[in-house]
Design a protein around this motif. Structure first.
Motif, mmCIF file in Angstrom:
data_model
loop_
_atom_site.group_PDB
_atom_site.id
_atom_site.type_symbol
_atom_site.label_atom_id
_atom_site.label_comp_id
_atom_site.label_asym_id
_atom_site.label_seq_id
_atom_site.Cartn_x
_atom_site.Cartn_y
_atom_site.Cartn_z
ATOM 1 N N ALA A 67 0.813 -1.215 0.000
ATOM 2 C CA ALA A 67 0.000 0.000 0.000
ATOM 3 C C ALA A 67 0.849 1.269 0.000
ATOM 4 C CB ALA A 67 -0.941 -0.010 1.201
ATOM 5 N N PHE A 69 2.906 2.680 2.405
ATOM 6 C CA PHE A 69 3.077 3.472 3.621
ATOM 7 C C PHE A 69 4.462 3.163 4.205
ATOM 8 C CE2 PHE A 69 -1.273 4.942 4.880
ATOM 9 C CZ PHE A 69 -1.971 4.377 3.819
ATOM 10 N N LYS A 121 -0.165 9.998 7.985
ATOM 11 C CA LYS A 121 -1.247 9.033 7.745
ATOM 12 C C LYS A 121 -2.387 9.280 8.728
ATOM 13 C CE LYS A 121 0.667 5.329 10.632
ATOM 14 N NZ LYS A 121 0.232 5.880 11.910
ATOM 15 N N GLN A 123 -5.156 7.332 10.904
ATOM 16 C CA GLN A 123 -5.596 6.008 11.360
ATOM 17 C C GLN A 123 -7.044 6.213 11.789
ATOM 18 O OE1 GLN A 123 -3.042 4.196 14.196
ATOM 19 N NE2 GLN A 123 -4.132 2.249 14.122
ATOM 20 N N THR A 174 4.568 9.593 8.622
ATOM 21 C CA THR A 174 4.563 8.564 7.564
ATOM 22 C C THR A 174 4.843 9.194 6.206
ATOM 23 O OG1 THR A 174 3.125 7.011 8.682
ATOM 24 C CG2 THR A 174 3.042 6.963 6.296
ATOM 25 N N ILE A 273 -5.011 4.313 7.319
ATOM 26 C CA ILE A 273 -4.920 2.911 7.753
ATOM 27 C C ILE A 273 -6.023 2.668 8.789
ATOM 28 C CG2 ILE A 273 -2.430 2.707 7.272
ATOM 29 C CD1 ILE A 273 -2.077 2.668 10.378
ATOM 30 N N THR A 281 -7.301 -0.377 4.366
ATOM 31 C CA THR A 281 -6.352 0.709 4.110
ATOM 32 C C THR A 281 -6.832 1.417 2.845
ATOM 33 O OG1 THR A 281 -4.496 -0.450 5.116
ATOM 34 C CG2 THR A 281 -3.962 1.145 3.419
ATOM 35 N N ARG A 283 -5.944 4.778 -0.031
ATOM 36 C CA ARG A 283 -5.047 5.850 -0.492
ATOM 37 C C ARG A 283 -5.747 6.629 -1.583
ATOM 38 N NH1 ARG A 283 0.873 4.842 -1.278
ATOM 39 N NH2 ARG A 283 0.681 6.782 -2.462
ATOM 40 N N ARG A 293 -7.364 -1.558 0.275
ATOM 41 C CA ARG A 293 -6.621 -2.778 0.633
ATOM 42 C C ARG A 293 -7.283 -3.409 1.847
ATOM 43 N NH1 ARG A 293 -5.121 -5.306 4.481
ATOM 44 N NH2 ARG A 293 -4.351 -3.482 5.607
ATOM 45 N N ASN A 294 -7.813 -4.602 1.680
ATOM 46 C CA ASN A 294 -8.266 -5.393 2.826
ATOM 47 C C ASN A 294 -8.282 -6.862 2.426
ATOM 48 O OD1 ASN A 294 -10.820 -6.128 1.641
ATOM 49 N ND2 ASN A 294 -11.689 -4.166 2.300
#
Ligand SMILES: Cc1cc2nc3c(=O)[nH]c(=O)nc-3n(C[C@H](O)[C@H](O)[C@H](O)COP(=O)(O)OP(=O)(O)OC[C@H]3O[C@@H](n4cnc5c(N)ncnc54)[C@H](O)[C@@H]3O)c2cc1C
Length: 427
Positions: A67, A69, A121, A123, A174, A273, A281, A283, A293-294
């Motif tokens: 991803a 990061f 980033k 969270q 990040t 994230i 996740t 972007r 993203r999972n």
């Protein structure tokens, strides 16, 4: 198809190895770890020849599939406040920041076009449980003296467009990258005493006073071998039954039109994230695509499985729709998987594996900074250098043993199933 690979600048892969070669050093694996190790060996031993071999094309493997990061902060999921032992957390932070610095320096020196950006980033949490994680992590960051900003849900759309989340913790350290563009650039910026061979999967190895690496088209004989091939290190006879090849999945949309960008709102470039490790996740990329993203699968043979791709692409779709209802017509151009090496105790390996054989293995999911710094420091240690970071890595116990099959698969699959179910809306 990996979106990062296909949307990054094309390069000519280096020729695969053929025939017989002798070298002082051989490094196996040209991801973040192997590229860093080869580079630093070359700088530490300018008169030695270093042969770096990679099974695929650089940028096509996991280092180009993540991803993107490059994270500075430690995140110990075994500790209540995610920071745990403060001395360990401080050293981890130092290691990660050094990894970032090494990457930034090479990117700046060689003008690598990988959209590296110190964006920080978010969270983010959706449900009560996720918010509790953020609160605990905030206490941990206070303990570590690291800056953060709490952003309430109502303010999040001006950052990331979506109003889906209840709360986020913004941490500024990040660095975001286009990972495939970065590893391709790192490969093209190697010192001249490194010879890189792509499309050269090593299939056999003989250990002894010299190490002989064999593949379909030839043999490489080296005085010393560095393994930087993550979970595949087990195929070389080391750390058996310690690293778990777990696959992660990501999708990338087509570029948003200008009208869609206006509907989305928020900043032009960001990364999110999840508060729950099994969540999603996200972007927004430099070319105005959205990455989701999972999902995880445990593939004990280390090979990707086609049947998971379509299933998880559907899940990415649902995650996208929940977060971005203002973008109903935006489809995915790419969906892909990549393999991680995880260990049960979250520890990696650093040091000597056998006479003349060394390794930096088991990324535990954070290989951009960690792989870069462990590859570099392994090469420094091999050149006789010492310091608190090298001592810390050498003293790490390494990945611990996993149970034998079929108990291993049963246990890992149950953990992944339960974790993904528990994540609920966070995914
Ligand atoms: C979807 C996804 C998202 C992720 N997100 C992040 C993130 O945001 N941040 C982060 O830091 N990390 C993330 N990761 C993890 C990160 O990608 C890995 O930690 C990192 O790639 C590890 O780097 P490495 O160089 O140690 O190993 P790898 O990248 O796995 O490189 C090892 C290389 O060895 C080669 N190899 C293996 N066997 C042989 C052989 N026999 N002969 C020759 N070559 C061989 C492989 O082809 C491979 O290219 C993510 C991973 C995935 C899959």
């Amino acid at each position: 198809m990996c979106g990062w690979y296909h949307t990054s600048p094309q390069r000519h892969p280096r020729p695969s190895h053929a025939g017989q070669t002798k070298a002082r050093w051989a490094v196996v694996g040209a991801g973040f770890t192997g590229l860093a190790a080869a580079r630093q060996l070359a700088l530490n031993f300018p008169d030695d020849e270093i042969v770096l071999v990679e099974a695929q094309e650089v940028g096509f493997g996991t280092s180009g599939r993540n991803a993107g990061f490059a994270i500075d902060l430690p995140h110990d999921i075994g500790a209540d406040d995610y920071i745990g032992d403060i001395a360990t957390a401080k050293t981890t932070l130092k290691l990660n920041v050094l990894g970032q610095t090494i990457l930034r320096d090479i990117v700046a020196t060689h003008g690598i076009d990988c959209h590296l950006s110190a964006s920080g980033k978010y969270q983010a949490a959706v449900a009560e449980r996720g918010v509790a994680v953020l609160d605990a992590y905030r206490r941990g960051l206070d303990k570590l003296g690291q800056p953060y900003e709490v952003i309430e849900g109502k303010d999040l759309p001006s950052h990331i467009g979506t109003s889906f989340y209840r709360k986020a913790l913004f941490t500024p350290g990040t660095v975001l990258v286009q990972p495939s563009a970065l590893v391709k650039g790192l490969a093209d910026a190697l010192p001249s005493n490194v010879t890189l061979h792509e499309h050269t999967p090593i299939t056999d190895v003989e250990y002894g006073e010299k190490i002989v690496l064999a593949h379909r088209g030839g043999r490489i004989t080296a005085d010393k071998l560095v393994l930087a091939n993550n979970a595949f290190g087990m195929r070389f006879g080391f750390l058996q039954r310690t690293m778990l090849p777990v696959f992660l999945y990501a999708s990338l949309t087509r570029p948003l039109t200008e009208a869609e960008q206006a509907q989305l709102g928020g900043k032009p470039f960001w990364g999110v994230i999840p508060a729950d490790p099994f969540g999603s996740t996200l972007r927004r990329t430099h070319d105005n695509r959205i990455l989701v993203r999972n999902s995880f699968s445990f593939n004990p043979d280390g090979r990707p499985k086609e049947q998971y791709l379509s299933r998880f692409a559907e899940r990415h779709r649902r995650s996208f729709e929940r977060r971005f209802p203002m973008l109903p017509d935006v489809g995915f151009d790419y969906t892909w998987s990549g393999s991680l090496a995880l260990s049960h105790n979250h520890k990696g390996f650093f040091g000597q594996l056998a006479p003349n054989v060394y390794g930096a293995l088991c990324c535990n999911g954070l290989g951009i900074t960690r792989g870069t710094v462990t590859g570099t420091l392994l090469a420094d240690w091999l050149a006789g250098k010492r310091g608190d970071l090298i001592d810390f890595l050498l003293a790490t116990s390494g990945p611990n043993k996993t149970p034998p099959e079929p108990f291993l698969s049963m246990g890992v699959n149950a953990t992944l199933w339960w974790g993904q179910r528990k994540a609920g809306l966070e995914s």
